[in-house]
Design a protein around this motif. Structure first.
Motif, PDB file in Angstrom:
ATOM      1  N   LYS A  21       9.382 -10.858  14.007  1.00  0.00           N
ATOM      2  CA  LYS A  21       9.130  -9.982  13.301  1.00  0.00           C
ATOM      3  C   LYS A  21      10.369  -9.852  12.408  1.00  0.00           C
ATOM      4  O   LYS A  21      11.442  -9.524  13.027  1.00  0.00           O
ATOM      5  N   SER A  60       6.103 -10.711   8.513  1.00  0.00           N
ATOM      6  CA  SER A  60       7.166 -10.430   7.685  1.00  0.00           C
ATOM      7  C   SER A  60       6.942  -9.337   6.832  1.00  0.00           C
ATOM      8  O   SER A  60       5.933  -9.095   6.017  1.00  0.00           O
ATOM      9  N   GLY A  62       8.455  -6.387   3.963  1.00  0.00           N
ATOM     10  CA  GLY A  62       9.355  -6.738   2.628  1.00  0.00           C
ATOM     11  C   GLY A  62       8.618  -6.656   1.204  1.00  0.00           C
ATOM     12  O   GLY A  62       9.245  -6.674   0.235  1.00  0.00           O
ATOM     13  N   ALA A  63       7.362  -6.609   1.390  1.00  0.00           N
ATOM     14  CA  ALA A  63       6.431  -6.778   0.175  1.00  0.00           C
ATOM     15  C   ALA A  63       6.717  -5.363  -0.627  1.00  0.00           C
ATOM     16  O   ALA A  63       7.087  -5.490  -1.996  1.00  0.00           O
ATOM     17  N   ARG A  78       8.713   3.685  -1.995  1.00  0.00           N
ATOM     18  CA  ARG A  78       8.003   4.698  -1.044  1.00  0.00           C
ATOM     19  C   ARG A  78       7.900   6.206  -1.426  1.00  0.00           C
ATOM     20  O   ARG A  78       7.321   6.837  -0.767  1.00  0.00           O
ATOM     21  N   ASN A 146       1.532  -9.709   7.439  1.00  0.00           N
ATOM     22  CA  ASN A 146       1.919  -8.555   6.931  1.00  0.00           C
ATOM     23  C   ASN A 146       0.779  -7.470   6.951  1.00  0.00           C
ATOM     24  O   ASN A 146      -0.373  -8.230   7.021  1.00  0.00           O
ATOM     25  N   GLU A 147       1.239  -6.448   6.920  1.00  0.00           N
ATOM     26  CA  GLU A 147      -0.008  -5.340   6.683  1.00  0.00           C
ATOM     27  C   GLU A 147      -0.561  -5.535   5.350  1.00  0.00           C
ATOM     28  O   GLU A 147       0.033  -5.666   4.352  1.00  0.00           O
ATOM     29  N   ASP A 149      -1.138  -3.711   3.071  1.00  0.00           N
ATOM     30  CA  ASP A 149      -0.520  -2.286   2.413  1.00  0.00           C
ATOM     31  C   ASP A 149      -1.520  -1.735   1.360  1.00  0.00           C
ATOM     32  O   ASP A 149      -1.825  -0.672   1.162  1.00  0.00           O
ATOM     33  N   ASP A 160       4.024   0.517  10.129  1.00  0.00           N
ATOM     34  CA  ASP A 160       5.349  -0.439  10.418  1.00  0.00           C
ATOM     35  C   ASP A 160       4.856  -1.544  10.965  1.00  0.00           C
ATOM     36  O   ASP A 160       3.749  -1.800  11.370  1.00  0.00           O
ATOM     37  N   SER A 223       9.819   1.015   7.552  1.00  0.00           N
ATOM     38  CA  SER A 223       9.472   2.300   7.885  1.00  0.00           C
ATOM     39  C   SER A 223       9.432   2.447   9.255  1.00  0.00           C
ATOM     40  O   SER A 223       9.122   3.629   9.740  1.00  0.00           O
TER      41      SER A 223
HETATM   42  N1  GLU Z   1       4.205  -3.937   5.174  1.00  0.00           N
HETATM   43  C1  GLU Z   1       5.537  -3.300   4.680  1.00  0.00           C
HETATM   44  C2  GLU Z   1       6.023  -4.123   3.606  1.00  0.00           C
HETATM   45  O1  GLU Z   1       5.827  -5.320   3.514  1.00  0.00           O
HETATM   46  C3  GLU Z   1       6.583  -2.988   5.892  1.00  0.00           C
HETATM   47  C4  GLU Z   1       6.414  -2.104   6.941  1.00  0.00           C
HETATM   48  C5  GLU Z   1       7.545  -2.067   7.754  1.00  0.00           C
HETATM   49  O2  GLU Z   1       8.575  -1.585   7.106  1.00  0.00           O
HETATM   50  O3  GLU Z   1       7.363  -2.416   8.867  1.00  0.00           O
HETATM   51  O4  GLU Z   1       6.806  -3.766   2.732  1.00  0.00           O
END
Ligand code: GLU
Length: 377
Positions: A21, A60, A62-63, A78, A146-147, A149, A160, A223
């Motif tokens: 991660k 990953s 960063g999105a 954010r 990735n999540e 989001d 997170d 986060s």
């Molecule tokens: N999923 C979020 C993104 O890609 C990041 C979440 C985290 O900071 O862990 O930006």
């Protein structure tokens, strides 16, 4: 053989499958640009791991950070939920294409998986994730997760990628998770404190260990912070997965951390079977049960949750839902599959088994949560 040292993370016998991660603060510089040269060194490490015979899944972040820059949003994107979601949907394209490009340079294939917390909470969806990941790995593909989001909000959100990484590891039956971040491990107090010491090994995330986390991410870009990393370690340790926190700030960070033995290793505590590990890792609930001390003792001796020991029932859950079980001091001690709808549990709570048939009007079940469907935490 399970992982016992940091060095074992590169042993294909002990760590056949590895989840790595990468936090936002590492991937994206302060101007919101992807650190491509650094990322190339990570891809190099992924290739080396594959050559050693290991399978690698990347989680990953960063999105949001990348998209915020493109959209000109402040606060790393954010400031509001809508801005975070818009940033994620823009940034994810760059993020995925960077991974794909860098992996292609090394003749590897990238796959993108965007997942939500809910996808892991529903058994069938979880099994689908598991099957897809296994199939990709079998073909030598590097899944980049990735999540999602853009559609994950409020309580249905991981928020997170640390816990996401632990759940991904569980779903693909990985042996190890490496969380690359901007500190080189867990410290017994704030790392800026000159008295602070890094913990090399943690066997069980206790309350004392939780108290060491300050909950803040140094960079303000991600986060997670240490709190989320410890929650991830708890999911991993119950699923028989070792987890390490390593400093990812330098080039080839994993080789560096392993050579210097820097990082904190969280050892696996036990290996729950697939379904039990899934129950133990569940995060969102439609209700909860609180039980008395006698019941807590019975559970510790391998017994079921009986109505007589229940002192509080919360939520409008249904039979088959997974509920957390709390003790009188509000500590979550177990999770398990409930055998009744909430109204029936309310009716029989605190009452002995002989009374249940009269109260319910039908033959009662053996327990409110049967021990076969109960996971102690
Ligand atoms: N999923 C979020 C993104 O890609 C990041 C979440 C985290 O900071 O862990 O930006």
């Amino acid at each position: 053989m399970p992982i016992e040292t940091l060095e074992d993370f590169r042993d294909p016998e002990k760590c056949r499958r590895l989840v790595i991660k990468i936090g936002s603060a590492l991937l994206v510089d302060s101007a919101g640009q992807v650190r491509v040269e650094w990322l190339r060194t990570i891809v190099n490490e992924v290739v080396t791991a594959q050559e050693r015979g290991q399978e690698v899944v990347v989680v990953s972040s960063g999105a949001i950070a990348i998209g915020a820059k493109q959209l000109g949003f402040t606060h790393g994107g954010r400031r509001t939920l809508a801005e975070a979601q818009a940033s994620a949907s823009v940034g994810q394209i760059s993020l995925a294409s960077t991974w794909s490009q860098l992996l292609t340079e090394r003749r590897m294939v990238a796959a993108q998986l965007l997942l939500t917390l809910d996808d892991f909470e529903h058994r069938r969806r979880y099994l689908n994730i598991s099957a897809t990941l296994r199939r990709l790995l079998k073909s030598g593909v590097v899944p980049v997760v990735n999540e999602n989001d853009t559609i994950s909000t409020g309580e249905i959100r991981f928020g997170d990628n640390d816990r996401l990484a632990a759940r991904v590891a569980q779903a693909c039956d990985a042996d190890g998770v490496i969380l690359l971040t901007d500190v080189d491990g867990l410290y017994d107090r704030h790392p800026d404190d000159p008295e602070a010491n890094r913990l090399e090994e943690v066997r069980g995330v206790t309350d004392e260990i939780h108290a060491m986390a300050d909950g803040g991410s140094g960079s303000g870009l991600g986060s997670g912070g240490m709190t989320a990393k410890l929650l991830a370690a708890e999911i991993a340790e119950r699923a028989g997965i070792a987890l390490a926190i390593m400093d990812g700030q330098h080039e080839m960070p994993m080789a560096r951390a392993l050579a210097g033995q820097t990082g904190t290793l969280f050892l696996p505590l036990r290996e729950d079977s697939g379904r039990r590990a899934w129950i133990g890792g569940r995060m969102r609930f439609n209700g909860a049960l609180t039980v008395d001390d006698g019941c807590v003792e019975a559970l510790e001796n391998g017994k079921s949750v009986l109505a007589a020991g229940i002192i509080k029932v919360e939520g409008e859950f249904e039979r088959g839902d997974i509920l957390p079980v709390y003790d009188e001091s509000r500590r979550m001690i177990a999770k398990g599959v409930v055998e009744y709808d909430w109204s029936d549990v309310v009716a029989i709570q605190g009452r002995s088994s002989e009374e249940h048939e009269d109260i319910l009007g039908h033959t009662p079940r053996a327990a409110v949560i049967h021990r076969d469907h109960l996971v102690l935490l």
